[in-house]
Every structure is written in structure tokens, then in C-alpha cells.
Write a protein that holds these residues in place. Structure first.
Motif, PDB file in Angstrom:
ATOM      1  N   LEU A   1      40.043   4.042 -28.325  1.00  0.00           N
ATOM      2  CA  LEU A   1      41.117   3.049 -28.468  1.00  0.00           C
ATOM      3  C   LEU A   1      41.089   2.021 -27.345  1.00  0.00           C
ATOM      4  O   LEU A   1      41.094   0.815 -27.606  1.00  0.00           O
ATOM      5  N   THR A   2      41.053   2.478 -26.099  1.00  0.00           N
ATOM      6  CA  THR A   2      41.199   1.567 -24.961  1.00  0.00           C
ATOM      7  C   THR A   2      39.883   1.161 -24.321  1.00  0.00           C
ATOM      8  O   THR A   2      39.844   0.195 -23.556  1.00  0.00           O
ATOM      9  N   GLY A   3      38.804   1.893 -24.619  1.00  0.00           N
ATOM     10  CA  GLY A   3      37.531   1.614 -23.974  1.00  0.00           C
ATOM     11  C   GLY A   3      37.419   2.189 -22.574  1.00  0.00           C
ATOM     12  O   GLY A   3      36.386   2.052 -21.919  1.00  0.00           O
ATOM     13  N   LEU A   4      38.473   2.852 -22.094  1.00  0.00           N
ATOM     14  CA  LEU A   4      38.419   3.490 -20.784  1.00  0.00           C
ATOM     15  C   LEU A   4      37.575   4.756 -20.851  1.00  0.00           C
ATOM     16  O   LEU A   4      37.256   5.257 -21.928  1.00  0.00           O
ATOM     17  N   GLY A   5      37.230   5.279 -19.671  1.00  0.00           N
ATOM     18  CA  GLY A   5      36.589   6.580 -19.652  1.00  0.00           C
ATOM     19  C   GLY A   5      37.515   7.627 -20.255  1.00  0.00           C
ATOM     20  O   GLY A   5      38.737   7.484 -20.227  1.00  0.00           O
ATOM     21  N   ASN A   6      36.926   8.702 -20.802  1.00  0.00           N
ATOM     22  CA  ASN A   6      37.746   9.771 -21.367  1.00  0.00           C
ATOM     23  C   ASN A   6      37.745  10.972 -20.426  1.00  0.00           C
ATOM     24  O   ASN A   6      37.260  10.909 -19.299  1.00  0.00           O
ATOM     25  N   ARG A   7      38.291  12.083 -20.886  1.00  0.00           N
ATOM     26  CA  ARG A   7      38.402  13.272 -20.047  1.00  0.00           C
ATOM     27  C   ARG A   7      37.039  13.742 -19.555  1.00  0.00           C
ATOM     28  O   ARG A   7      36.886  14.124 -18.386  1.00  0.00           O
ATOM     29  N   SER A   8      36.014  13.708 -20.423  1.00  0.00           N
ATOM     30  CA  SER A   8      34.685  14.185 -20.023  1.00  0.00           C
ATOM     31  C   SER A   8      34.142  13.373 -18.862  1.00  0.00           C
ATOM     32  O   SER A   8      33.636  13.928 -17.878  1.00  0.00           O
ATOM     33  N   LEU A   9      34.214  12.040 -18.976  1.00  0.00           N
ATOM     34  CA  LEU A   9      33.712  11.186 -17.904  1.00  0.00           C
ATOM     35  C   LEU A   9      34.522  11.396 -16.629  1.00  0.00           C
ATOM     36  O   LEU A   9      33.966  11.462 -15.523  1.00  0.00           O
TER      37      LEU A   9
ATOM     38  N   LEU B   1      49.324   0.845 -25.595  1.00  0.00           N
ATOM     39  CA  LEU B   1      48.370   1.630 -24.800  1.00  0.00           C
ATOM     40  C   LEU B   1      47.199   0.771 -24.335  1.00  0.00           C
ATOM     41  O   LEU B   1      46.738   0.882 -23.194  1.00  0.00           O
ATOM     42  N   ILE B   2      46.725  -0.098 -25.214  1.00  0.00           N
ATOM     43  CA  ILE B   2      45.620  -0.999 -24.855  1.00  0.00           C
ATOM     44  C   ILE B   2      46.067  -1.951 -23.750  1.00  0.00           C
ATOM     45  O   ILE B   2      45.338  -2.202 -22.782  1.00  0.00           O
ATOM     46  N   ALA B   3      47.280  -2.501 -23.897  1.00  0.00           N
ATOM     47  CA  ALA B   3      47.795  -3.431 -22.891  1.00  0.00           C
ATOM     48  C   ALA B   3      47.984  -2.734 -21.544  1.00  0.00           C
ATOM     49  O   ALA B   3      47.663  -3.297 -20.487  1.00  0.00           O
ATOM     50  N   VAL B   4      48.497  -1.501 -21.567  1.00  0.00           N
ATOM     51  CA  VAL B   4      48.675  -0.740 -20.323  1.00  0.00           C
ATOM     52  C   VAL B   4      47.324  -0.453 -19.682  1.00  0.00           C
ATOM     53  O   VAL B   4      47.165  -0.564 -18.455  1.00  0.00           O
ATOM     54  N   ALA B   5      46.337  -0.093 -20.509  1.00  0.00           N
ATOM     55  CA  ALA B   5      44.994   0.183 -19.984  1.00  0.00           C
ATOM     56  C   ALA B   5      44.438  -1.039 -19.258  1.00  0.00           C
ATOM     57  O   ALA B   5      43.856  -0.931 -18.172  1.00  0.00           O
ATOM     58  N   ASN B   6      44.608  -2.220 -19.859  1.00  0.00           N
ATOM     59  CA  ASN B   6      44.125  -3.454 -19.225  1.00  0.00           C
ATOM     60  C   ASN B   6      44.858  -3.707 -17.902  1.00  0.00           C
ATOM     61  O   ASN B   6      44.244  -4.132 -16.917  1.00  0.00           O
ATOM     62  N   SER B   7      46.165  -3.442 -17.882  1.00  0.00           N
ATOM     63  CA  SER B   7      46.938  -3.649 -16.660  1.00  0.00           C
ATOM     64  C   SER B   7      46.491  -2.693 -15.557  1.00  0.00           C
ATOM     65  O   SER B   7      46.395  -3.072 -14.381  1.00  0.00           O
ATOM     66  N   LEU B   8      46.230  -1.458 -15.921  1.00  0.00           N
ATOM     67  CA  LEU B   8      45.796  -0.482 -14.929  1.00  0.00           C
ATOM     68  C   LEU B   8      44.463  -0.889 -14.300  1.00  0.00           C
ATOM     69  O   LEU B   8      44.266  -0.758 -13.083  1.00  0.00           O
ATOM     70  N   GLN B   9      43.545  -1.398 -15.125  1.00  0.00           N
ATOM     71  CA  GLN B   9      42.248  -1.823 -14.602  1.00  0.00           C
ATOM     72  C   GLN B   9      42.391  -2.961 -13.600  1.00  0.00           C
ATOM     73  O   GLN B   9      41.650  -3.034 -12.612  1.00  0.00           O
ATOM     74  N   LYS B  10      43.374  -3.823 -13.831  1.00  0.00           N
ATOM     75  CA  LYS B  10      43.589  -4.950 -12.926  1.00  0.00           C
ATOM     76  C   LYS B  10      44.188  -4.515 -11.588  1.00  0.00           C
ATOM     77  O   LYS B  10      44.142  -5.275 -10.611  1.00  0.00           O
TER      78      LYS B  10
ATOM     79  N   ARG C   1      41.616   7.575 -19.817  1.00  0.00           N
ATOM     80  CA  ARG C   1      42.726   7.985 -20.675  1.00  0.00           C
ATOM     81  C   ARG C   1      42.461   9.408 -21.135  1.00  0.00           C
ATOM     82  O   ARG C   1      41.435   9.685 -21.756  1.00  0.00           O
ATOM     83  N   LEU C   2      43.415  10.309 -20.828  1.00  0.00           N
ATOM     84  CA  LEU C   2      43.243  11.700 -21.233  1.00  0.00           C
ATOM     85  C   LEU C   2      43.606  11.915 -22.692  1.00  0.00           C
ATOM     86  O   LEU C   2      43.159  12.860 -23.330  1.00  0.00           O
ATOM     87  N   GLY C   3      44.425  11.041 -23.242  1.00  0.00           N
ATOM     88  CA  GLY C   3      44.929  11.217 -24.601  1.00  0.00           C
ATOM     89  C   GLY C   3      46.406  10.880 -24.626  1.00  0.00           C
ATOM     90  O   GLY C   3      47.090  10.957 -23.604  1.00  0.00           O
ATOM     91  N   GLY C   4      46.910  10.500 -25.796  1.00  0.00           N
ATOM     92  CA  GLY C   4      48.317  10.129 -25.895  1.00  0.00           C
ATOM     93  C   GLY C   4      48.633   9.000 -24.945  1.00  0.00           C
ATOM     94  O   GLY C   4      47.940   7.979 -24.901  1.00  0.00           O
ATOM     95  N   ASP C   5      49.682   9.172 -24.142  1.00  0.00           N
ATOM     96  CA  ASP C   5      50.080   8.134 -23.185  1.00  0.00           C
ATOM     97  C   ASP C   5      49.787   8.564 -21.753  1.00  0.00           C
ATOM     98  O   ASP C   5      50.453   8.132 -20.819  1.00  0.00           O
TER      99      ASP C   5
ATOM    100  N   PHE D   1      55.575  -6.285 -21.998  1.00  0.00           N
ATOM    101  CA  PHE D   1      54.334  -6.584 -22.689  1.00  0.00           C
ATOM    102  C   PHE D   1      54.673  -7.326 -23.982  1.00  0.00           C
ATOM    103  O   PHE D   1      55.475  -6.828 -24.783  1.00  0.00           O
ATOM    104  N   GLU D   2      54.085  -8.492 -24.172  1.00  0.00           N
ATOM    105  CA  GLU D   2      54.333  -9.249 -25.393  1.00  0.00           C
ATOM    106  C   GLU D   2      53.298  -8.842 -26.432  1.00  0.00           C
ATOM    107  O   GLU D   2      52.109  -9.139 -26.308  1.00  0.00           O
ATOM    108  N   LEU D   3      53.752  -8.146 -27.463  1.00  0.00           N
ATOM    109  CA  LEU D   3      52.872  -7.631 -28.503  1.00  0.00           C
ATOM    110  C   LEU D   3      53.311  -8.204 -29.843  1.00  0.00           C
ATOM    111  O   LEU D   3      54.361  -7.843 -30.370  1.00  0.00           O
ATOM    112  N   LYS D   4      52.521  -9.135 -30.355  1.00  0.00           N
ATOM    113  CA  LYS D   4      52.817  -9.779 -31.636  1.00  0.00           C
ATOM    114  C   LYS D   4      54.221 -10.370 -31.648  1.00  0.00           C
ATOM    115  O   LYS D   4      55.022 -10.125 -32.563  1.00  0.00           O
ATOM    116  N   GLY D   5      54.521 -11.123 -30.595  1.00  0.00           N
ATOM    117  CA  GLY D   5      55.799 -11.805 -30.515  1.00  0.00           C
ATOM    118  C   GLY D   5      56.967 -10.938 -30.133  1.00  0.00           C
ATOM    119  O   GLY D   5      58.119 -11.382 -30.169  1.00  0.00           O
TER     120      GLY D   5
END
Length: 621
Positions: A183-191, A237-246, A256-260, A290-294
Motif C-alpha cells: 500500500l505505502t511502498g515502505l519497508g515491511n516487517r521482514s525488511l 495511511l499513504i499520506a502518513v507514510a509520506n509525512s513520516l519519510q519527510k 509499516r507493520l500492518g494496519g495503522d 490531511f486533505e484527501l479528495k477535498g
């Protein structure tokens, strides 16, 4: 594209675990492959030499010869040296994988096995072998007909090379996908676990090296997901992932381990302040909507921080302690971070011990019920009781509900405990009705029982309720079920339907501790509620705090407006009683009238009812 019939492909599976052999054999046979199995390395070597397989799936850890030795012997044998070997193992360390390829393996599949991954990797290897075989065949023909087939062979070779490259690209993508969140493109639990394990070992070799782990859990994400839909939740979740990377440095890892749930590995920090600064930065980022679809979506996060130390020997321990600190942040009000210390760990161990004792308590029936009288303030008479559970631990003594009820709800034990409580309370009231049948007023007494939201969410709750009423012989109009305000937040309408079925059985419904949770007038109007119970925290300060007095007045007025009755909890002084009467509150309970009584105490009370009742309980007037 090389095509082949799976019926022509012979696969040898080598694994000392019968369950693994069965799963793999059934899976591959279902695809049409010819499958043979071997339970140890010696059998595998004999079987491979007798009938050459097209592919070998080889477990690493086996009792006689391990997978590495088996593979080396296969490669040393001229008959079997070209058979491709895919290693299967729960060993997921980088060095284990390197060794697997060094002894001649062509691929490595980590356990627990994912069926789709096995099928894709097997198909890729078979296709690669067929491609190589085809190249070899064409090259032999090329030696015979070099001049005639030069152009044709070049074309075919180029096509096959493209296919090989495509297969390699697919294989690389499979490896990438296995280490990243879809979903987010972040590393998962294995990585994450792989990186953390490497970091721990690096820190052991370099004592001055510092690192930290941040465990992040979004607050109120379930509410957003349930109310606005899963697609909005995914976008958040995608928006939060981008914010965390910044918020991170170049060499840090966010997964992302899963869920939130997200985890950040801070690699090579210079001080504790580096980690807390990142925590502050994340909290600051999440305060903005977060502005998501207005639509502006607000969220926050609870963060647990743990710093690396020589005491940590594996990633699971580090992740566990960061998780503990995160839950401490949630318990302290959310939207904050907490740094792990050993006191948190000891508290978690105590909680686990309490959970084990609670599970035993359910089996051993260590619970008892006490009953607190509920009084009609207008008529100064007894109208019923609230059934209150008590835990009598064999060594720790009486454990109050505030300590074990939240744990029971978290673990799901509340379902069994709640069902026992409901049946016990109904049975007790029925026994009193029979024992004091000569006193007409006893027949009209009601029993209030608290029902957890998990119970109401059970599809079979109504059937259980009907069975309890039938087994105990109690009429439904003698029962009141108390629920919390959070139960009313039901976007799917399931609980609303359950509450309607409860009302159809003439059972009254009360909202317990009203005013302390999520209150909404629209919910109150929509659901079939009969009573609002005013929380004791408002009653305690009513005579000293005008704000609390106004809250009580508003709740009583609201109840009357909606055609409900108001019940005050925690009535302890004559002043509170007089104030509640003046405000028009219909019912009350508390130590002013009586503390919760065991069943024998209630029977002593009923024995004086109503003839000398007021003499024994003067505060009822």
C-alpha cells in the motif's frame, strides 16, 4: 515466452517435516507437476540419482545431512550437477542466504511458506531451465548449420535472452515485494526485522554506536476507517507514510507493520535528543490536517521510543519494548511519545500475570456478585438492584472490577464473564421472587446488569439472552441491561438491530456513566434507550462545583425531554439527595442508601420489606 506442460516436469521435495512435504506436494500436484518426496538428505541423493528430477526443493535444517551438504553432493555428481535447487528454510539471515547460493542453490524461499510465491518461483526456474536447454539445443544445431541458420539463431537467442532478462526482472520484483508494503511502498516487517538485527550486531561490535526504535500507532484510525470508509483510510495511511519519510534522515528506515502501525529505525544517532526531536517533528506534522479528495482528515499518533543497549540481542525484544512504550503513550492520553524504561516492562509482566490469573478465575468460577439497591427518589422505595461483579482471588483476595474488567475486554474473556454475570443475576432475582413471594413489592423489583459492547456484537447474543431467561424463568420486564455510550457508535447498524430485539422482549435499556463518553443527541433519539445513568463523578462535586451541578441538571432535563428516566450513581450525602430530588431525578443509588451487598445481605433487607424497612434503612426517606 517458453511454454511447457507441468505434467512433463518432475519435482523432488526434500523436507524432514511431514506437514511441509504434504502442503508442498499437494500444491504442486494440483498444478499438474509430477512430485516425489524425500524425508532426509540421504534418501534425496539416492532418489535424484535414480530418476533425475527437473527441480529440487530442498530444506536446509535436516537431521542427517543438512541442505547445504546435500546440495554440494548433488553439484559434485556429474549426473545431478545441473539440477536446479531451490532452498527452503526458516533461516532468514543474510549469511544463510549467501551460503545457500555459494553451494549452488538457484533460489531461496523463506518459511513460513507462501503458496503463491512457491508456485511463481518454481515456474520461473523451470522456465529458465527450459530456456537454457533451448539455447543449448540451438547452439548445437548452429554448429551443424552455421551459415544457413545464423540469422535465425541470432533472433531466437535474442528472444530467449529477453525472456531470461524478463524472468530475472520478475524475480527481482518478487524479492522487492517480499520486503515492502504493497500500500505505502515502505519497508515491511521482514525488511525492518532484517535491518534491526543487523543494527544490533553492529552495535555489539561498536560500543559507541547509538540507535533508537520508534513504534507509531495512529490514534482514532478505526473511527476514521469505519465512518469514512476503507478507501479513505488507505489514502490516510499513504499520506502518513509520506509525512513520516519527510521527518527522517537519509539513512533512517521507516516501515509499516500492518494496519495503522509504523516503526522507524533511527540509525546512528548521536544522543537521546535526536530521537525525541524526531518524535516532536512527527507530532508536529500530524497536527496539520490531511486533505484527501477535498476532505480535511485529522489524526494524531501515540509513539513509543526505545534506545538500543547491549541488553538487546534480537529485534523482537526491541520491538516489544517500543510497543510497550507506545501503549503507555496511549494510556496517558494519546498524541504524545513515551520513552521505554524497565518499570513499563515490569508492569506489562504484572498485567500478563493478571491475565493468566483471570483465565484461571473463569475456569474456577472465582467470581461473586454483589447487589446495590436502586431507589425511587420520589417515592422513597426500593425499585431494584444493580448486579456488580467481584473477583475473589484465592491468594490476592478481592480484586476490584476496575483492575480486571478492562483486561477482560481486551482479551475477549468479557464474553464468558459477561454471560455468567447475566445468568447469575437473573437466577438470583428469580430466587428472591420465589423466596419472598408473600411480599408483593418484591415481584416488581428490577435487576440491572452491565453488558459489554463485545457481547452485543455477538451474532448469537439474542439467542443466549433468550436461553438465560428461559433457564432461569425470569420475566424480561424484570431485567434492565446497562450499556456504555460507545456502543451507540455503530455505523453498520448491527447493534441498533440487537437493541431493538432486546426491547421487543420488554427488557429496559440504560446508558451507564452517561456524560463521560461520546454523547450525541442523534444517537439517543435513534436507539431505544429507557434510562440515562448519571456518572458518580458529576454527583460527587455537585454541591461544590456549579459546573457539575449544571451538567447534572442538563442530563436530567435531556432525559425527561426524550421520555427517559434519570438514575444518579454515587449518592453519598443527604445534601446530594435533596439536590437531586429538587432537580427532578427519578432514581438513585449509592452508599447513602446502601453499599453493594452479597446475596445474603439482600435477603436480610428484603425480610424487613416493607413493614420495618424504613427503620432499618432510614436514608431511603
Amino acid at each position: 515466452m517458453i511454454s511447457f506442460s507441468t505434467q512433463d516436469i518432475n519435482i523432488l521435495i526434500v523436507d524432514d517435516m511431514a506437514d511441509n512435504l504434504k502442503v508442498l506436494a499437494n500444491t504442486l500436484s494440483a498444478q499438474g507437476y509430477q512430485v516425489r518426496c524425500a524425508k532426509n538428505g540421504s534418501t534425496a541423493l539416492r532418489g535424484a540419482s535414480a530418476i533425475l528430477p527437473d527441480l529440487i526443493l530442498l530444506d536446509i535444517k535436516m537431521p542427517d545431512l543438512d541442505g547445504y551438504e546435500v546440495c554440494q553432493r548433488l553439484k559434485a555428481n556429474i549426473l545431478t550437477c545441473n539440477i536446479p535447487v531451490i532452498f527452503l528454510s526458516a533461516l532468514d539471515d543474510v549469511l544463510d542466504k549467501v551460503r545457500a547460493f555459494e553451494v549452488g542453490g538457484v533460489d531461496f524461499i523463506s518459511k513460513p511458506i507462501q503458496v503463491k510465491e512457491v508456485l511463481v518461483r518454481v515456474k520461473n526456474q523451470i522456465a529458465l531451465q527450459l530456456a537454457h536447454a533451448k539455447i543449448s539445443q540451438l547452439n548445437q544445431e548452429l554448429e551443424i548449420r552455421v551459415q544457413q541458420r545464423t540469422i535465425e539463431l541470432k533472433t531466437v537467442n535474442q528472444s530467449l535472452l529477453r525472456e531470461i532478462n524478463e524472468r530475472q526482472r520478475i524475480q527481482q520484483k518478487l524479492v522487492y515485494d517480499s520486503l515492502h508494503d504493497g500500500l505505502t511502498g515502505l519497508g515491511n516487517r521482514s525488511l525492518l526485522m532484517e535491518r534491526v538485527e543487523w543494527t544490533i550486531k553492529h552495535a555489539q561490535r561498536h560500543p559507541d554506536y547509538m540507535y533508537a526504535l520508534l513504534f507509531i500507532d495512529l490514534d482514532r484510525f478505526k473511527v476514521i476507517n469505519d465512518s469514512l470508509g476503507h478507501s479513505t483510510g488507505d489514502r490516510l495511511l499513504i499520506a502518513v507514510a509520506n509525512s513520516l519519510q519527510k521527518c527522517l534522515r537519509e539513512n533512517d528506515l521507516v516501515a509499516r507493520l500492518g494496519g495503522d502501525e509504523f516503526v522507524i529505525l533511527l540509525d546512528g544517532i548521536s544522543s537521546i535528543e535526536d530521537a525525541t526531536m524526531i518524535g516532536d517533528r512527527i507530532q508536529g506534522k500530524l497536527r496539520s490536517p490531511f486533505e484527501l479528495k477535498g476532505q480535511n482528515i485529522f489524526t494524531s499518533a501515540s509513539i513509543g521510543i526505545v534506545f538500543g543497549s547491549p541488553d538487546y540481542t534480537n529485534a523482537a525484544e526491541l520491538l516489544r519494548d517500543a510497543d510497550i512504550a507506545m501503549y503507555r503513550a496511549k494510556a496517558k492520553g494519546k498524541s504524545r511519545y513515551e520513552i521505554f524504561d524497565m518499570a513499563m516492562y515490569q508492569e506489562t509482566l504484572k498485567l500478563l500475570e493478571l491475565e493468566n490469573h483471570l483465565r484461571q478465575a473463569v475456569k474456577r468460577n472465582e467470581f461473586v456478585l454483589h447487589y446495590q439497591p436502586i431507589i425511587s427518589l420520589n417515592h422513597s422505595k426500593l425499585v431494584g438492584f444493580e448486579a456488580l461483579i467481584r473477583w475473589q482471588h484465592p491468594t490476592k483476595g478481592s480484586i476490584p472490577p476496575v483492575e480486571f474488567i478492562p483486561l477482560a475486554e481486551d482479551t475477549g474473556l468479557i464474553l464468558e464473564i459477561g454471560e455468567w454475570l447475566l445468568k447469575e443475576a437473573c437466577q438470583q432475582l428469580k430466587q428472591w421472587q420465589q423466596k419472598f413471594a408473600q411480599i408483593p413489592q418484591v415481584a416488581s423489583l428490577k435487576m440491572n446488569v452491565n453488558i459489554a459492547s463485545q457481547q452485543l456484537q455477538q451474532p448469537e447474543f439474542i439467542q443466549k439472552l433468550d436461553r438465560i431467561l428461559q433457564e432461569t424463568g425470569l420475566n424480561g420486564n424484570c431485567l434492565r441491561l446497562e450499556i456504555t455510550e460507545s456502543v451507540l457508535i455503530d455505523p453498520e447498524g448491527c447493534i441498533q438491530n440487537t437493541l431493538k430485539q432486546i426491547r421487543e422482549r420488554n427488557i429496559k435499556l440504560s446508558i451507564d456513566d452517561f456524560g463521560t463518553g461520546y454523547s450525541s443527541l442523534s444517537y439517543l433519539r435513534r436507539f431505544p434507550i429507557d434510562n440515562l445513568k448519571i456518572d458518580r463523578s458529576f454527583i460527587e462535586q455537585m454541591n461544590y462545583d456549579l459546573e457539575n451541578l449544571e451538567i447534572v441538571r442538563v442530563i436530567i432535563t435531556l432525559a425527561k425531554t426524550l421520555g427517559m428516566d434519570a438514575i444518579s450513581e454515587g449518592v453519598e450525602t443527604p445534601q446530594q439527595l435533596q439536590q437531586l430530588k429538587a432537580l427532578g431525578c427519578e432514581f438513585g443509588q449509592g452508599f447513602l442508601f446502601s453499599k453493594p451487598l452479597p446475596s445474603i445481605g439482600v435477603e436480610s433487607m428484603l425480610a424487613h420489606y416493607p413493614k420495618s424497612f424504613n427503620e432499618n434503612y432510614p436514608n431511603f426517606n
